[in-house]
Design an enzyme around this catalytic site. Structure first.
Site, PDB file in Angstrom:
ATOM      1  N   GLY A 143     -10.309   0.658 -10.977  1.00 60.01           N
ATOM      2  CA  GLY A 143     -11.489   1.306 -10.428  1.00 60.01           C
ATOM      3  C   GLY A 143     -12.689   0.392 -10.287  1.00 60.01           C
ATOM      4  N   LYS A 192       0.035  -1.520 -10.701  1.00 60.53           N
ATOM      5  CA  LYS A 192      -1.118  -2.341 -11.078  1.00 60.53           C
ATOM      6  C   LYS A 192      -0.679  -3.597 -11.826  1.00 60.53           C
ATOM      7  CE  LYS A 192      -4.124   1.718 -11.230  1.00 60.53           C
ATOM      8  NZ  LYS A 192      -4.806   2.701 -12.094  1.00 60.53           N
TER       9      LYS A 192
END
Length: 466
Positions: free
Chosen positions: A143, A214
């Site tokens: 994020g 990720k």
């Protein structure tokens, strides 16, 4: 294609942006582009003009000016007046084709699409190289936390040894709730759903696939090697129980879903396959894996609670670094998107280019079975003489060294006892084979729980093991 150093936006002209997707993140991108327009123009040296927003259903976006909305994403991407394409659709298709079209046309691309980057990032990078276009994707991992740019740029002159962290806020909230309130997995998941931290279908999070993607991106950047999601070993948290949390607490640990990416150097005779040349005949591998593990309370990652993310980086010269913050949500992710947009827009105004893909090391990915780790094993056994010696002998035959053994409250005073064993480091395949063999012993009534233990650079004594 314009040459490097030649501005791609005419003096005084705006940088024109196409936005693909207008969900939680996309709406925040639209808002920030409007509210911060003057500030963005000052930073870039040119104004930013949003020229179109591609959505599936126009009627669901009354908060976006109607003249910007379109259902024709391909038409929007291929408009000749578009300079930068921002993609927050997610998923593999149609995002892949849209971004390839943009890159082949020399348009800058900003994406938050971790799944696409983890599956086919190499194709996107090759398209960007061929046209000289920029490809930025800070928002794809963690994020708002500035993480990928430090790996790709700030630490480019260093040798990164390990990147390990909590990169999924949903699972971290669930495990934190289980630890703080003593609740079970299902109750904690229900709470996460009620508070909006978990999707109606939470499988991508709780099964580890979000963190797996990720981890592939982090490993690729950290070790200058193309690593895809399929290269990353993955386990989720759905089997973690309140008893596992309590067992971790008893040895001074907590349970976290970890993404661990490491540069592993082993002697050539032990490698089992050719790797990249390392010092004195050793070979180097990349290890990338995701699973729930016990980590000591003394490690910085242990204190990361609720839906926050944190990534711990260890580099040869820089030492230990930690990146912490909000890893998801509309506004935090939009912040990372706009940071990339500013970088791409500046390059187009000034005539520069962003960093290219760095995959020169081409290290092989180490199979999980060869990866060194440690196990915490809880098993129920017959309470009679010689049982511990039999179990210790089995561990020895599999070349797994026992660090500690303790006996807990007997299952029943007449027949059973519970043993808790923490191993020293051994290849995961040897540990898994040991657990399987334990289940076949007559003396073992059942293998109750197995969790990996990671000290992540901390001394073994931090786990209560001398």
């Amino acid at each position: 294609m314009s040459g490097v150093g030649e501005p791609l936006v005419a003096s005084g002209a705006p940088v024109r942006v196409a936005l693909l997707g207008c969900g939680t993140v996309g709406r925040e991108v639209v808002r920030l582009l409007s509210e911060q327009s003057a500030e963005l123009a000052a930073r870039i040296g040119a104004s930013v003009e949003l020229v179109g927003v591609a959505v599936r259903r126009v009627h669901k976006h009354a908060d976006v000016p109607a003249h910007l909305l379109t259902t024709d994403a391909h038409g929007l991407v291929n408009r000749p007046d578009v300079d930068v394409v921002v993609e927050v659709i997610g998923g593999i298709d149609p995002a892949r084709g849209l971004l390839l079209d943009a890159l082949k046309a020399g348009k800058g691309v900003v994406t938050a699409n971790k799944a696409l980057l983890a599956e086919d990032g190499a194709t996107l990078a090759e398209a960007a190289d061929a046209s000289g276009a920029d490809l930025y994707y800070e928002a794809s991992v963690a994020g708002a936390i500035p993480l990928l740019r430090p790996l790709r740029e700030s630490l480019a002159g260093d040798k990164i040894m390990r990147v390990a962290g909590i990169v999924n806020g949903t699972t971290n909230f669930i495990l934190s709730a289980m630890a703080s309130a003593g609740t079970g997995y299902r109750e904690a998941l229900d709470e996460a759903t009620e508070l909006g931290y978990a999707e109606a279908d939470p499988s991508a999070d709780v099964d580890g696939y979000d963190a797996q993607a990720k981890a592939a991106i982090l490993a690729s950047l950290a070790f200058h090697t193309r690593v895809s999601a399929s290269d990353v070993y993955c386990e989720g948290i759905s089997s973690v129980t309140a008893a596992d949390i309590a067992a971790a607490e008893s040895i001074g640990c907590t349970v976290k879903l970890l993404a661990i990416c490491e540069r592993v150097t082993v002697p050539a005779v032990e490698s089992g396959a050719a790797g990249a040349d390392g010092p004195e005949g050793a070979v180097e591998w990349v290890s990338a894996r995701v699973y729930p593990a016990m980590i000591p309370h003394g490690h910085p990652l242990a204190s990361v609670g609720e839906a926050y993310n944190a990534v711990f980086v260890e580099a040869e010269a820089a030492g230990q670094l930690m990146f912490y913050g909000q890893g998801a949500g509309g506004a935090p992710t939009a912040s990372a998107v706009l940071g990339d947009l500013v970088a791409v827009a500046r390059n187009r105004v000034a005539g520069g280019r962003g960093p290219r893909e760095s995959a020169h090391a081409s290290l092989p990915v180490q199979p999980m079975g060869r990866t060194p780790t440690r196990y915490h094993i809880s098993l129920d056994v017959q309470d009679r003489a010689g049982v511990l010696a039999t179990i210790a002998g089995l561990f020895a035959r599999h070349e797994v060294s026992i660090a500690t053994v303790r006996q807990e409250t007997a299952l029943d005073a007449e027949h059973g006892a519970r043993l808790v064993i923490v191993t020293h480091t051994a290849p995961d395949a040897a540990l898994a084979a040991t657990v399987a063999a334990l289940g076949e012993l007559d003396e073992v009534l059942g293998v109750d729980r197995v969790l990996r233990v990671e000290n992540l650079g901390r001394p073994v004594s931090a786990l209560g093991v001398s």
